[in-house]
Design an enzyme around this catalytic site. Sequence first.
Site, short mmCIF file in Angstrom:
data_model
loop_
_atom_site.label_atom_id
_atom_site.label_comp_id
_atom_site.label_asym_id
_atom_site.label_seq_id
_atom_site.Cartn_x
_atom_site.Cartn_y
_atom_site.Cartn_z
N SER A 150 0.68 -1.37 0.01
CA SER A 150 -0.02 0.14 -0.08
C SER A 150 1.16 1.51 0.12
O SER A 150 1.98 1.49 -1.13
CB SER A 150 -1.65 -0.03 1.29
N HIS A 151 0.99 1.92 0.70
CA HIS A 151 1.50 3.17 1.06
C HIS A 151 2.46 3.04 1.83
O HIS A 151 3.70 4.09 1.41
CB HIS A 151 0.61 4.63 2.09
N GLU B 288 -12.04 5.85 7.17
CA GLU B 288 -11.85 6.96 7.56
C GLU B 288 -9.90 7.27 7.03
O GLU B 288 -9.14 7.77 7.07
CB GLU B 288 -11.29 7.90 8.82
N SER B 289 -9.29 6.27 6.56
CA SER B 289 -7.91 5.59 5.96
C SER B 289 -7.98 6.38 5.09
O SER B 289 -7.19 5.29 3.55
CB SER B 289 -7.30 4.31 6.46
N LYS C 198 -10.69 -0.73 -2.11
CA LYS C 198 -11.05 0.89 -2.34
C LYS C 198 -10.47 1.05 -3.34
O LYS C 198 -10.25 0.19 -3.86
CB LYS C 198 -10.78 1.29 -0.95
N ASP D 190 -5.52 2.82 -3.88
CA ASP D 190 -6.78 1.84 -3.04
C ASP D 190 -6.99 3.12 -2.24
O ASP D 190 -8.55 3.35 -2.16
CB ASP D 190 -6.87 0.94 -2.45
N ARG D 191 -6.17 4.65 -1.82
CA ARG D 191 -6.01 5.32 -1.28
C ARG D 191 -6.49 6.87 -2.03
O ARG D 191 -5.89 6.85 -3.28
CB ARG D 191 -5.13 5.26 -0.07
N ASP E 240 -0.56 1.57 -3.70
CA ASP E 240 -1.51 0.53 -5.23
C ASP E 240 -2.57 1.01 -5.49
O ASP E 240 -3.98 0.52 -5.81
CB ASP E 240 -1.61 -0.76 -4.02
N ASP F 31 -2.82 6.74 -3.55
CA ASP F 31 -1.29 6.29 -2.86
C ASP F 31 -0.43 4.53 -3.78
O ASP F 31 -0.81 4.53 -4.97
CB ASP F 31 -1.90 5.18 -1.31
C1 G16 Z 1 -5.90 -1.51 4.76
C2 G16 Z 1 -7.31 -1.69 4.35
C3 G16 Z 1 -8.00 -0.98 4.88
C4 G16 Z 1 -7.61 -0.18 6.44
C5 G16 Z 1 -6.53 -0.05 6.20
C6 G16 Z 1 -6.83 0.46 8.00
O1 G16 Z 1 -5.42 -0.52 4.34
O2 G16 Z 1 -7.27 -2.12 3.10
O3 G16 Z 1 -9.73 -1.32 4.99
O4 G16 Z 1 -8.95 0.61 6.55
O5 G16 Z 1 -5.46 -0.81 6.61
O6 G16 Z 1 -5.27 0.32 8.56
P1 G16 Z 1 -4.41 0.32 9.62
O7 G16 Z 1 -4.68 -1.34 10.40
O8 G16 Z 1 -2.84 0.94 9.71
O9 G16 Z 1 -5.32 1.59 11.07
P2 G16 Z 1 -4.26 -0.37 2.80
O10 G16 Z 1 -4.56 1.10 1.69
O11 G16 Z 1 -3.24 0.06 3.57
O12 G16 Z 1 -4.29 -1.31 2.25
#
Ligand code: G16
Length: 538
Positions: free
Chosen positions: A113-114, A363-364, A375, A280-281, A278, A276
């Site tokens: 991800s990020h 929220e993320s 997402k 999705d954000r 990948d 971000d």
């Molecule tokens: C991932 C999940 C999201 C989630 C986030 C929370 O996001 O795909 O559904 O909201 O983690 O992260 P944490 O547990 O650190 O609060 P991503 O974009 O990192 O894949």
Amino acid sequence: MSIELCATQPYSDQKPGTAGLRKTVRTIAQPNYLENFVEAVFRNVPELNGACLVLGGDGRHYNAVAIQTIIAMAIAHGVRHIVVGQHGWLSTPAASLLIREREAAGGFILTASHNPAGPEGDFGIKFNVAGGGQAPAALTDAIHATTRSLDQYRIARIPEVALDILGERNVEGTRIEVIDPVDAYADCMAQLFDFAAIRQWLDTHRVVFDAMHAITGPYARRILIEMLGAPEASVRNAEPLPDFGGGHPDPNLVYAAELVQEMHCPAAPDLAAASDGDGDRNMILGPGCFVSPGDSLAVLAAHLNRLPGYREGLRGVARSMPTSRAVDAVAEALDVPCFETPTGWKYFCNLLDDGRLTLCGEESFGTSSDHVREKDGLWAALAWMNVLAISGQSLPELMQAHWQRFGRHRYERHDYEGLPDAVADAVMDGLKAALPALVGKHFDGLEVTQADDFAYVDPVDGSRAEGQGLRVVFGHQARIILRRSGTGTGSATLRLYLEYFEAEPAADDAHLRHLAKIAESITQLCARSGRDGPDLRT
Ligand code: G16
């Protein structure tokens, strides 16, 4: 066929987190580390044998190596057809879409991800199931259990598969199809949104999309520049780089600070968005105006039925528990169900598959609809463009109108990073122990109406998730939530979420500042962690 059974030793740290297995590249590159995890997936998803598998990643360092390994293991496990993105690229939402469209039995998405990329950065591997959704907890638990006792994995000894050339080839009886990573996704976006209206709006308005040298560059270029006619300069940092250009592709107020600053200048574009690693954000900005993810979800909920792909209206909406309740107010006004789930997109998937949701968000910086089971950052940016194009309002005007109608949920997340596990545990345990005595207590005029450790029962399959975050609720007025991050690769991160509702939007965020003080007196977060304040505020 040259299939080898290789001896291996189990690793004890392969428990997937909030979204797949995320580790440093150094960890993943250990002998057989990746192979063990992939073997565990194949053993727990026998339906992959004879079926189609989707494969791709965000292009970060180690993506190319991992893809070759997974192709060889997929052949050895009898996968009949592998659909892989050119150069090994697929954004997370595009991969989810392809799993759906190709009726694949699942897909591997390679991303952290990020999190920063490069040899010293992070890598990740995520398995999404048929239908495109993230593996449910029962499956990730089973995969983890398998990794703990593995002593063998199965792999085909084949030459490297060229992933730069589009087209099909047959390797040891498996059809390998190298596809353009953007085509199917771009077609889907053209169905969902009113491209003619957006194109016309772009004649007189300016948009900036920052791909942060991660995977969305090719997607944004195709859609915004080639299909919607935006000027070349509209898409920035469009070339995906294995180290993301040394940056931190997390679209928020801190890591996209330059873009945020630009939006406060007199010549700011009408809309800016960033995505971000990948894809999705998303982060949405207007002139002088940051749209918090919770507000973004609420505004889209209020306007979605005006967009071509959503004319039938919303079946329901969902947000993760720590996400602001702004969308709840819209759902109530529209008289549609609103679900509150634990953090993690996987918890939306059953509701989406059961036809109970059209829109969901977190929220993320996550927002998406029922078109995929992830997402979708670029989807959110396009949805905002479409809403602005048909509303005739500027983004700040749209926000003001929304808050006037529904009230404003002020929101902030404070991250405390790099905490030793014992310290994070002590803070969480301390608050958990204090929860039962909090109900009924007053803090500067706010009364605690609920204080608990959030648990969720999935309304579709009855599965239960516990320990999903500690919450202190002050009726409709405010909430304080404390939760441990599930996406880190090292020490612990605690997230403090603050939400304050203003029926009449106030001129500043004084209420939120005040709530932060109450939060410290309740959680003792700074006191117990020895910190002066958060490392990051978003
Ligand atoms: C991932 C999940 C999201 C989630 C986030 C929370 O996001 O795909 O559904 O909201 O983690 O992260 P944490 O547990 O650190 O609060 P991503 O974009 O990192 O894949």
